[in-house]
Design a protein around this motif. Structure first.
Motif, PDB file in Angstrom:
ATOM      1  N   ASN A  45       0.815  -1.216   0.000  1.00  0.00           N
ATOM      2  CA  ASN A  45       0.000   0.000   0.000  1.00  0.00           C
ATOM      3  C   ASN A  45       0.846   1.263   0.000  1.00  0.00           C
ATOM      4  O   ASN A  45       0.312   2.361  -0.157  1.00  0.00           O
ATOM      5  CB  ASN A  45      -0.924   0.030   1.219  1.00  0.00           C
ATOM      6  N   LEU A  46       2.141   1.121   0.211  1.00  0.00           N
ATOM      7  CA  LEU A  46       3.031   2.276   0.252  1.00  0.00           C
ATOM      8  C   LEU A  46       3.677   2.489  -1.100  1.00  0.00           C
ATOM      9  O   LEU A  46       3.898   1.547  -1.858  1.00  0.00           O
ATOM     10  CB  LEU A  46       4.116   2.074   1.315  1.00  0.00           C
ATOM     11  N   THR A  57       9.795   3.577  11.122  1.00  0.00           N
ATOM     12  CA  THR A  57      10.274   4.871  10.656  1.00  0.00           C
ATOM     13  C   THR A  57       9.117   5.841  10.495  1.00  0.00           C
ATOM     14  O   THR A  57       7.957   5.436  10.428  1.00  0.00           O
ATOM     15  CB  THR A  57      10.986   4.740   9.287  1.00  0.00           C
ATOM     16  N   GLY A  58       9.460   7.100  10.412  1.00  0.00           N
ATOM     17  CA  GLY A  58       8.449   8.113  10.167  1.00  0.00           C
ATOM     18  C   GLY A  58       9.076   9.469   9.948  1.00  0.00           C
ATOM     19  O   GLY A  58      10.154   9.757  10.469  1.00  0.00           O
ATOM     20  N   GLU A  76       1.438   4.148  16.272  1.00  0.00           N
ATOM     21  CA  GLU A  76       0.703   3.998  15.013  1.00  0.00           C
ATOM     22  C   GLU A  76       1.009   2.681  14.306  1.00  0.00           C
ATOM     23  O   GLU A  76       0.114   2.015  13.803  1.00  0.00           O
ATOM     24  CB  GLU A  76       1.053   5.143  14.045  1.00  0.00           C
ATOM     25  N   GLU A  77       2.284   2.312  14.254  1.00  0.00           N
ATOM     26  CA  GLU A  77       2.686   1.159  13.443  1.00  0.00           C
ATOM     27  C   GLU A  77       2.711  -0.170  14.190  1.00  0.00           C
ATOM     28  O   GLU A  77       2.698  -1.222  13.549  1.00  0.00           O
ATOM     29  CB  GLU A  77       4.051   1.415  12.806  1.00  0.00           C
ATOM     30  N   THR A  78       2.746  -0.129  15.544  1.00  0.00           N
ATOM     31  CA  THR A  78       2.864  -1.390  16.294  1.00  0.00           C
ATOM     32  C   THR A  78       1.886  -1.516  17.453  1.00  0.00           C
ATOM     33  O   THR A  78       1.802  -2.572  18.060  1.00  0.00           O
ATOM     34  CB  THR A  78       4.280  -1.563  16.881  1.00  0.00           C
ATOM     35  N   GLY A  79       1.202  -0.429  17.794  1.00  0.00           N
ATOM     36  CA  GLY A  79       0.311  -0.448  18.946  1.00  0.00           C
ATOM     37  C   GLY A  79       1.030  -0.297  20.275  1.00  0.00           C
ATOM     38  O   GLY A  79       0.394  -0.315  21.329  1.00  0.00           O
ATOM     39  N   LEU A  80       2.353  -0.138  20.255  1.00  0.00           N
ATOM     40  CA  LEU A  80       3.097   0.028  21.503  1.00  0.00           C
ATOM     41  C   LEU A  80       2.822   1.396  22.112  1.00  0.00           C
ATOM     42  O   LEU A  80       2.919   2.420  21.438  1.00  0.00           O
ATOM     43  CB  LEU A  80       4.604  -0.124  21.272  1.00  0.00           C
ATOM     44  N   TRP A 122      -1.530  -0.695   8.487  1.00  0.00           N
ATOM     45  CA  TRP A 122      -1.491  -0.881   7.040  1.00  0.00           C
ATOM     46  C   TRP A 122      -0.127  -0.633   6.406  1.00  0.00           C
ATOM     47  O   TRP A 122       0.128  -1.051   5.282  1.00  0.00           O
ATOM     48  CB  TRP A 122      -2.532   0.023   6.379  1.00  0.00           C
ATOM     49  N   GLU A 123       0.774   0.042   7.125  1.00  0.00           N
ATOM     50  CA  GLU A 123       2.084   0.351   6.548  1.00  0.00           C
ATOM     51  C   GLU A 123       2.970  -0.878   6.407  1.00  0.00           C
ATOM     52  O   GLU A 123       3.918  -0.876   5.622  1.00  0.00           O
ATOM     53  CB  GLU A 123       2.792   1.407   7.386  1.00  0.00           C
TER      54      GLU A 123
END
Length: 167
Positions: A45-46, A57-58, A76-80, A122-123
Motif C-alpha cells: 500500500n506504500l 520509521t516516520g 501507530e505502526e505497532t500499537g506500543l 497498514w504500513e
C-alpha cells in the motif's frame, strides 16, 4: 562529516543537520524484546520500499521532538504505548544519501519493550522477531537498515563492510 549512499556509494560533503530540509528528516526505531529485534515488511500500500524489511520509521512532524515522533510512530505502526516500553534509548543521528545523493537526517532510537505481540497497521504486512546478528538473512531489506542497526549497537560493524554513513 561525510556520508555515502548505501546503494550507490556516492559521497557528498559535510552538512550541518540544520541544512537538511525538514521533508528529509526522519526517525528510525529498532524495537527490542529480550534479546531479539523486530523487523517489519513494508506493505504494498506504500509508494516506496514495498516488500522490503526495515525498522519503524516516520517523517518528523512540525513541532515534534524526535522522541515524541518516535513514540507516535511506535504507537501507530505497532500499537506500543509508553506503558509497554522499558526504555527509549536515543542513538546517534545519521546522515545518509538517497539514490539522488540528497542527504537525509535520521534520528535513531532503540525501543525496549515488554510486549512480544505487536499490532501492525497498514504500513506493514508482516513482522518477525530475530536475533540481531541474523538480520542480514533478510536479504530484501532497505539499504540503510544496516546503518541504523550498526548505529544503535544491535549489529556492530555490519555497515562498515560497505559504503556507509556519517555520525
Amino acid at each position: 562529516m561525510s556520508a555515502n549512499d548505501a546503494a550507490s556509494g556516492v559521497g557528498f560533503p559535510s552538512r550541518a543537520a540544520h541544512d537538511i530540509p525538514a521533508e528529509r528528516t526522519v526517525v528510525a526505531a529498532v524495537i527490542q524484546w529480550r534479546d531479539k529485534i523486530a523487523l517489519f515488511r513494508r506493505s504494498g500500500n506504500l509508494g516506496h520500499d514495498s516488500g522490503l524489511w526495515h525498522c519503524i520509521t516516520g517523517f518528523m512532524e512540525a513541532g515534534a521532538t524526535p522522541e515524541q515522533q518516535t513514540l507516535e510512530e511506535l504507537f501507530e505502526e505497532t500499537g506500543l504505548e509508553t506503558k509497554d516500553l522499558l526504555g527509549l534509548l536515543r542513538g546517534p543521528d545519521l546522515v545518509v544519501a538517497d539514490g539522488l545523493s540528497n542527504p537525509w537526517l535520521i534520528h535513531t532510537f532503540t525501543a525496549l519493550t515488554s510486549r512480544r505481540r505487536l499490532k501492525i497497521n497498514w504500513e506493514n504486512d508482516a513482522y518477525r522477531w530475530t536475533a540481531p546478528h541474523k538480520a542480514k538473512r533478510f536479504a530484501n531489506r532497505v539499504d540503510w537498515l544496516d546503518n541504523v542497526l550498526d548505529a544503535t549497537g544491535h549489529v556492530p560493524g555490519i555497515a562498515a563492510a560497505g559504503p556507509g554513513i556519517a555520525r
